[in-house]
Motif scaffolding. Structure first.
Motif, PDB file in Angstrom:
ATOM      1  N   TYR A  18       0.888  -1.245  -0.068  1.00 54.04           N
ATOM      2  CA  TYR A  18       0.076   0.028  -0.030  1.00 54.04           C
ATOM      3  C   TYR A  18       0.972   1.197  -0.018  1.00 54.04           C
ATOM      4  CZ  TYR A  18      -3.914   3.056   0.960  1.00 54.04           C
ATOM      5  OH  TYR A  18      -4.938   3.807   0.892  1.00 54.04           O
ATOM      6  N   ASP A  19       1.802   1.253   1.033  1.00 53.24           N
ATOM      7  CA  ASP A  19       2.666   2.519   0.929  1.00 53.24           C
ATOM      8  C   ASP A  19       3.595   2.659  -0.450  1.00 53.24           C
ATOM      9  OD1 ASP A  19       2.087   2.789   3.557  1.00 53.24           O
ATOM     10  OD2 ASP A  19       3.873   1.921   4.420  1.00 53.24           O
ATOM     11  N   ARG A  20       3.687   1.530  -1.010  1.00 56.56           N
ATOM     12  CA  ARG A  20       4.383   1.823  -2.362  1.00 56.56           C
ATOM     13  C   ARG A  20       3.643   2.581  -3.625  1.00 56.56           C
ATOM     14  NH1 ARG A  20       6.136  -2.949  -2.993  1.00 56.56           N
ATOM     15  NH2 ARG A  20       4.973  -3.837  -4.475  1.00 56.56           N
ATOM     16  N   HIS A  21       2.245   2.237  -3.312  1.00 54.08           N
ATOM     17  CA  HIS A  21       1.448   2.667  -4.353  1.00 54.08           C
ATOM     18  C   HIS A  21       0.506   3.768  -4.024  1.00 54.08           C
ATOM     19  CE1 HIS A  21       1.789  -0.457  -7.290  1.00 54.08           C
ATOM     20  NE2 HIS A  21       2.132  -1.345  -6.353  1.00 54.08           N
ATOM     21  N   PHE A  22       0.480   4.084  -2.662  1.00 51.56           N
ATOM     22  CA  PHE A  22      -0.398   5.278  -2.232  1.00 51.56           C
ATOM     23  C   PHE A  22       0.665   6.196  -1.552  1.00 51.56           C
ATOM     24  CE2 PHE A  22      -3.503   2.476  -3.134  1.00 51.56           C
ATOM     25  CZ  PHE A  22      -4.586   3.113  -3.816  1.00 51.56           C
ATOM     26  N   LYS A  23       1.270   7.373  -2.118  1.00 52.50           N
ATOM     27  CA  LYS A  23       2.176   8.066  -1.367  1.00 52.50           C
ATOM     28  C   LYS A  23       1.342   9.424  -1.078  1.00 52.50           C
ATOM     29  CE  LYS A  23       6.345   6.171  -3.346  1.00 52.50           C
ATOM     30  NZ  LYS A  23       6.551   5.138  -2.197  1.00 52.50           N
ATOM     31  N   PRO A  24       1.124   9.923   0.151  1.00 53.17           N
ATOM     32  CA  PRO A  24       0.435  11.065   0.592  1.00 53.17           C
ATOM     33  C   PRO A  24       1.474  12.399   0.090  1.00 53.17           C
ATOM     34  CG  PRO A  24       0.648   9.605   2.590  1.00 53.17           C
ATOM     35  CD  PRO A  24       1.466   8.920   1.484  1.00 53.17           C
ATOM     36  N   THR A  25       0.523  13.005  -0.273  1.00 56.42           N
ATOM     37  CA  THR A  25       0.984  14.359  -0.876  1.00 56.42           C
ATOM     38  C   THR A  25       0.685  15.819  -0.190  1.00 56.42           C
ATOM     39  OG1 THR A  25      -0.549  14.396  -2.653  1.00 56.42           O
ATOM     40  CG2 THR A  25       1.525  13.560  -3.278  1.00 56.42           C
ATOM     41  N   LYS A  26       1.424  16.794  -0.148  1.00 56.06           N
ATOM     42  CA  LYS A  26       0.826  17.842   0.443  1.00 56.06           C
ATOM     43  C   LYS A  26      -0.375  18.484  -0.325  1.00 56.06           C
ATOM     44  CE  LYS A  26       4.210  20.945   1.797  1.00 56.06           C
ATOM     45  NZ  LYS A  26       4.811  21.879   1.860  1.00 56.06           N
ATOM     46  N   ARG A  27      -1.324  18.950   0.503  1.00 60.12           N
ATOM     47  CA  ARG A  27      -2.671  19.668   0.044  1.00 60.12           C
ATOM     48  C   ARG A  27      -3.028  20.953   0.605  1.00 60.12           C
ATOM     49  NH1 ARG A  27      -6.498  14.213   0.592  1.00 60.12           N
ATOM     50  NH2 ARG A  27      -5.305  12.657  -0.874  1.00 60.12           N
ATOM     51  N   ARG A  28      -3.626  21.659  -0.227  1.00 59.19           N
ATOM     52  CA  ARG A  28      -3.638  22.944   0.266  1.00 59.19           C
ATOM     53  C   ARG A  28      -4.995  22.845   1.213  1.00 59.19           C
ATOM     54  NH1 ARG A  28      -5.823  28.270  -3.421  1.00 59.19           N
ATOM     55  NH2 ARG A  28      -6.014  29.531  -1.618  1.00 59.19           N
ATOM     56  N   ARG A  29      -5.223  23.659   2.500  1.00 64.06           N
ATOM     57  CA  ARG A  29      -6.208  23.664   3.304  1.00 64.06           C
ATOM     58  C   ARG A  29      -7.233  24.820   2.984  1.00 64.06           C
ATOM     59  NH1 ARG A  29      -4.154  21.443   9.256  1.00 64.06           N
ATOM     60  NH2 ARG A  29      -5.327  19.531   8.940  1.00 64.06           N
ATOM     61  N   CYS A  30      -8.412  24.890   3.393  1.00 58.40           N
ATOM     62  CA  CYS A  30      -9.243  26.171   3.543  1.00 58.40           C
ATOM     63  C   CYS A  30     -10.258  25.942   4.620  1.00 58.40           C
ATOM     64  CB  CYS A  30     -10.024  25.811   2.191  1.00 58.40           C
ATOM     65  SG  CYS A  30      -9.263  25.992   0.416  1.00 58.40           S
ATOM     66  N   VAL A  31     -10.436  27.275   4.990  1.00 55.92           N
ATOM     67  CA  VAL A  31     -11.536  27.378   6.077  1.00 55.92           C
ATOM     68  C   VAL A  31     -12.867  28.041   5.307  1.00 55.92           C
ATOM     69  CG1 VAL A  31     -12.199  28.825   8.247  1.00 55.92           C
ATOM     70  CG2 VAL A  31      -9.831  28.213   7.634  1.00 55.92           C
ATOM     71  N   ASP A  32     -14.222  27.403   5.776  1.00 57.29           N
ATOM     72  CA  ASP A  32     -15.256  27.739   5.158  1.00 57.29           C
ATOM     73  C   ASP A  32     -16.203  28.057   6.242  1.00 57.29           C
ATOM     74  OD1 ASP A  32     -17.613  28.174   3.768  1.00 57.29           O
ATOM     75  OD2 ASP A  32     -17.569  26.168   2.591  1.00 57.29           O
ATOM     76  N   PHE A  33     -16.684  29.332   6.303  1.00 52.50           N
ATOM     77  CA  PHE A  33     -17.829  29.632   7.229  1.00 52.50           C
ATOM     78  C   PHE A  33     -18.980  29.477   6.484  1.00 52.50           C
ATOM     79  CE2 PHE A  33     -14.532  31.953   9.655  1.00 52.50           C
ATOM     80  CZ  PHE A  33     -14.958  31.609  10.978  1.00 52.50           C
ATOM     81  N   ASN A  34     -19.544  28.258   6.443  1.00 56.49           N
ATOM     82  CA  ASN A  34     -20.443  27.830   5.366  1.00 56.49           C
ATOM     83  C   ASN A  34     -21.640  28.600   5.322  1.00 56.49           C
ATOM     84  OD1 ASN A  34     -22.786  25.527   4.574  1.00 56.49           O
ATOM     85  ND2 ASN A  34     -20.946  25.558   3.185  1.00 56.49           N
ATOM     86  N   GLN A  35     -22.369  29.130   6.435  1.00 59.57           N
ATOM     87  CA  GLN A  35     -23.537  29.657   6.480  1.00 59.57           C
ATOM     88  C   GLN A  35     -23.474  31.170   6.320  1.00 59.57           C
ATOM     89  OE1 GLN A  35     -26.249  27.592   7.189  1.00 59.57           O
ATOM     90  NE2 GLN A  35     -24.504  26.254   6.845  1.00 59.57           N
ATOM     91  N   GLY A  36     -22.127  31.509   5.942  1.00 60.22           N
ATOM     92  CA  GLY A  36     -22.014  32.964   5.561  1.00 60.22           C
ATOM     93  C   GLY A  36     -21.775  33.801   6.470  1.00 60.22           C
ATOM     94  N   LEU A  37     -21.074  35.133   6.211  1.00 58.29           N
ATOM     95  CA  LEU A  37     -20.933  36.404   7.203  1.00 58.29           C
ATOM     96  C   LEU A  37     -21.776  37.468   7.007  1.00 58.29           C
ATOM     97  CD1 LEU A  37     -18.062  34.243   7.071  1.00 58.29           C
ATOM     98  CD2 LEU A  37     -16.940  36.319   8.176  1.00 58.29           C
ATOM     99  N   ASP A  38     -21.880  38.258   8.084  1.00 55.81           N
ATOM    100  CA  ASP A  38     -22.988  39.457   8.020  1.00 55.81           C
ATOM    101  C   ASP A  38     -22.461  40.410   7.406  1.00 55.81           C
ATOM    102  OD1 ASP A  38     -24.931  41.222   8.605  1.00 55.81           O
ATOM    103  OD2 ASP A  38     -25.469  40.383  10.494  1.00 55.81           O
ATOM    104  N   ALA A  39     -22.925  40.777   5.837  1.00 53.15           N
ATOM    105  CA  ALA A  39     -21.998  42.038   5.625  1.00 53.15           C
ATOM    106  C   ALA A  39     -22.291  43.420   6.452  1.00 53.15           C
ATOM    107  CB  ALA A  39     -22.673  42.309   4.128  1.00 53.15           C
ATOM    108  N   ARG A  40     -23.366  43.418   7.363  1.00 55.16           N
ATOM    109  CA  ARG A  40     -24.022  44.608   8.026  1.00 55.16           C
ATOM    110  C   ARG A  40     -22.606  44.817   9.076  1.00 55.16           C
ATOM    111  NH1 ARG A  40     -29.788  42.280   8.503  1.00 55.16           N
ATOM    112  NH2 ARG A  40     -28.432  40.480   8.659  1.00 55.16           N
ATOM    113  N   LEU A  41     -22.206  43.666   9.538  1.00 53.45           N
ATOM    114  CA  LEU A  41     -21.050  43.835  10.723  1.00 53.45           C
ATOM    115  C   LEU A  41     -19.632  43.684  10.218  1.00 53.45           C
ATOM    116  CD1 LEU A  41     -22.917  41.281  13.076  1.00 53.45           C
ATOM    117  CD2 LEU A  41     -22.752  43.807  13.049  1.00 53.45           C
ATOM    118  N   ALA A  42     -19.443  43.849   8.946  1.00 52.91           N
ATOM    119  CA  ALA A  42     -18.186  43.681   8.374  1.00 52.91           C
ATOM    120  C   ALA A  42     -17.508  45.280   8.426  1.00 52.91           C
ATOM    121  CB  ALA A  42     -18.155  43.427   6.569  1.00 52.91           C
TER     122      ALA A  42
END
Length: 601
Positions: A362-386
């Motif tokens: 398994y280790d020979r055929h599946f080598k973990p690679t670096k991945r980008r991470r993201c943050v998502d405030f999925n329900q949205g942010l309040d423009a009135r308070l920005a």
């Protein structure tokens, strides 16, 4: 004494895993109970449970390789699935199978001490009620727990239809599930192992799911949050939960936060600092832990044997697809020798012993690679308070996308200011929800969409717009369906927006020409599209210079009275022969014939 717990999500489509059930799973598992999760066809699940008891009573795991066929027979009684099993007739196994087919027909299913059912959108009412009624075959009604969004919003209606009084709101008090227990279930980390027990794959699965605040300081007329989370909590610690997930299930790629109004928190800076400390600072990346290592470790530690047996068999299958012919043949033989080809035939001991053979491969055929991470405030942010300080702080984390709602054209200046603040601080990937079919007009929706397209060009940024149809989820006439039509809308206009969104995969992105082709270059063209036959909208380029042009010429040639009658008919979006035949003039009937086109011609 260990209890048997079944947790169920109804068989509707869902993007995100059921966080409530994942916390409940943690609670029961910590108490030493046997926890099981299911999402799918409950009739098949009942047959699978009976198959497991059948195999146990038979004492012969070898027949586990025919699980699919045996389950199908238990469920349907069909004999054809049994044809694949060699020398089956006349055996003890065949005779015993009749008992389990009979139990299925009598709905004599294996029993659980408790069953928990989660609920989501109210327009899935039919599936929700059917699920609650079915799980009564697995458990005494008094031991069935129902909770979640629909259960909270429509508790009385749910009780009236099922006889089960659901839990309203959050599990945020001691003793919510067991009297005398001091655990606050809503604060527990999620049990990700239950997601490995099912075939359903949630589109958003490689993420930490969490809240850093609860509730909202707003009380918008169209929003259910004040009912679901009536008290605003301005800070919830999340770092320790992430560390617990990392320790047991391995690091996740993204951080998906379900907060309803994080900008309202007086601890906003602390929340952002916590997110950074958890590994999601601007530019963050990570190297995932091997799925195989996680699965084997958790099987060895007894985290959830049922889940990780399934997971390892799936990983073996994935590995097989990477192997060359000679290597594949040897791998298959080794799996078969140990009974590790199928979940039902594989024992925990065999899977653990097989590690010495599998891991190097398994280790020979599946080598973990670096991945980008993201943050998502999925329900949205309040423009009135920005404001400038908050946007500067937000830019310290890898937020992608930044979601800001634009629900009312009256908030135009506030919304545009928030978007420009985001761009100023280098936040260039944005997404927003646009509520329509509430008190807005179709023109309001068009203008809001166009504003986003223009902002993309002006700020050299990307804004994906997601129009979302308003639905009164607690109204007795509408909570079971999606039929509500706002005061400025009609059925045809709603269908037009849906048809356009079907063609654009539900979103409108950057690009003026793309937007103008989809919705029109101005309000006049937009109005034309609103009235256009659905077939011509979906296949715009196919009909643009032929039938669509002919329809428009005939539509425009109607006199005022004819146009008013035609529009009143088209607005209902129903074009049967009787409707067309009832038109008061041939000219109107000719126009309506275009709406009846259903196939390419």
């Amino acid at each position: 004494m260990s209890r048997k717990i079944l947790l169920v999500e109804p068989n509707y489509k869902s993007k995100y895993p059921p966080m409530g059930l994942m916390k409940i799973a943690t609670y029961y598992r910590r108490r030493g109970d046997d926890v099981r999760f299911y999402k799918g066809d409950l009739k098949r699940f009942a047959a699978e449970l009976l198959f497991e008891e059948y195999l146990e009573e038979l004492g012969d795991l070898a027949l586990g390789k025919y699980q699919s066929s045996l389950v199908e027979h238990i469920k349907t009684g069909k004999l054809a699935p049994l044809d694949v099993i060699p020398d089956f007739e006349g055996t003890k196994a065949r005779s015993l199978l009749k008992k389990y087919r009979s139990r299925y027909m009598k709905k004599d299913y294996p029993q659980f001490d408790r069953v928990g059912v989660t609920t989501m959108f109210t327009f899935y009412w039919k599936q929700i009620i059917e699920t609650i009624e079915f799980v009564k075959y697995f458990c005494k009604p008094e031991n069935i727990m129902v909770g979640g969004v629909a259960a909270t919003l429509l508790a009385d209606e749910m009780y009236e239809e099922t006889g089960i009084m659901p839990h309203r709101g959050l599990l945020d008090k001691p003793g919510d599930l067991d009297p005398g227990d001091e655990t606050i279930i809503d604060t527990l980390p999620l049990d990700y192992s239950i997601l490995e027990e099912i075939d359903y794959v949630y589109p958003a699965n490689d993420a930490y799911f969490a809240y850093m605040t609860r509730g909202c300081v707003r009380h918008c007329e169209f929003c259910a949050v004040p009912t679901l989370e009536p008290k605003y909590c301005s800070y919830i610690e999340v770092k320790s939960k992430i560390e617990e997930v990392d320790r047991v299930f391995g690091p996740k790629r993204d951080l998906l936060l379900m907060d309803n109004n994080v900008f309202a928190s007086r601890h906003f800076n602390r929340i952002i600092d916590d997110i950074k400390a958890a590994g999601f600072e601007a530019g963050a990346s990570y190297i995932p832990e091997s799925e195989y290592d996680v699965a084997l470790r958790n099987l060895k530690n007894g985290v959830n044997d049922r889940a990780y047996k399934r997971k390892l068999i799936r990983l073996y299958d994935n590995l097989s697809r990477r192997l060359k012919e000679e290597e594949l043949a040897e791998f298959y033989i080794e799996r078969e020798k140990r009974g590790c080809l199928y979940v039902a035939t594989a024992t925990k001991e065999a899977l653990l012993e097989f590690d010495s053979y599998v891991k190097p491969l398994y280790d020979r055929h599946f080598k973990p690679t670096k991945r980008r991470r993201c943050v998502d405030f999925n329900q949205g942010l309040d423009a009135r308070l920005a404001n400038d300080a908050k946007m500067a702080k937000l830019a310290e984390i890898n937020i992608r996308p930044l979601r800001i709602a634009f629900d009312d054209i009256k908030d135009r200046d506030i919304y545009v200011r928030a978007i420009k603040l985001a761009a100023k601080h280098g936040i260039g990937n944005l997404s927003n929800y646009l509520l329509y079919n509430f008190k807005d007009t179709p023109d309001d929706l068009y203008i809001r969409l166009k504003i986003n397209v223009e902002l993309c060009e002006e700020l050299d940024t990307v804004i994906y717009s997601f129009p979302m149809k308003y639905h009164p989820i607690t109204d007795g006439e509408y909570f079971r369906n999606r039929d509500f039509i706002g005061e400025h809308w009609n059925r045809k206009f709603i269908r037009t927006i849906q048809a356009v969104l079907n063609a654009t995969k539900g979103k409108i992105g950057r690009g003026k020409s793309f937007f103008e082709e989809a919705f029109g270059k101005d309000l006049d063209e937009f109005h034309k599209i609103l009235w256009m036959p659905e077939r011509f909208i979906i296949h715009r380029f196919t009909y643009k210079d032929t039938l669509a042009r002919e329809w428009w010429e005939k539509f425009n040639s109607l006199n005022d009275e004819e146009a008013a009658e035609a529009k009143s008919i088209v607005a209902k979006n129903l074009f049967t022969e009787d409707v067309i035949g009832a038109a008061s003039t041939p000219a109107i009937a000719e126009v309506l014939e275009f709406y009846a086109i259903r196939r390419d011609s």
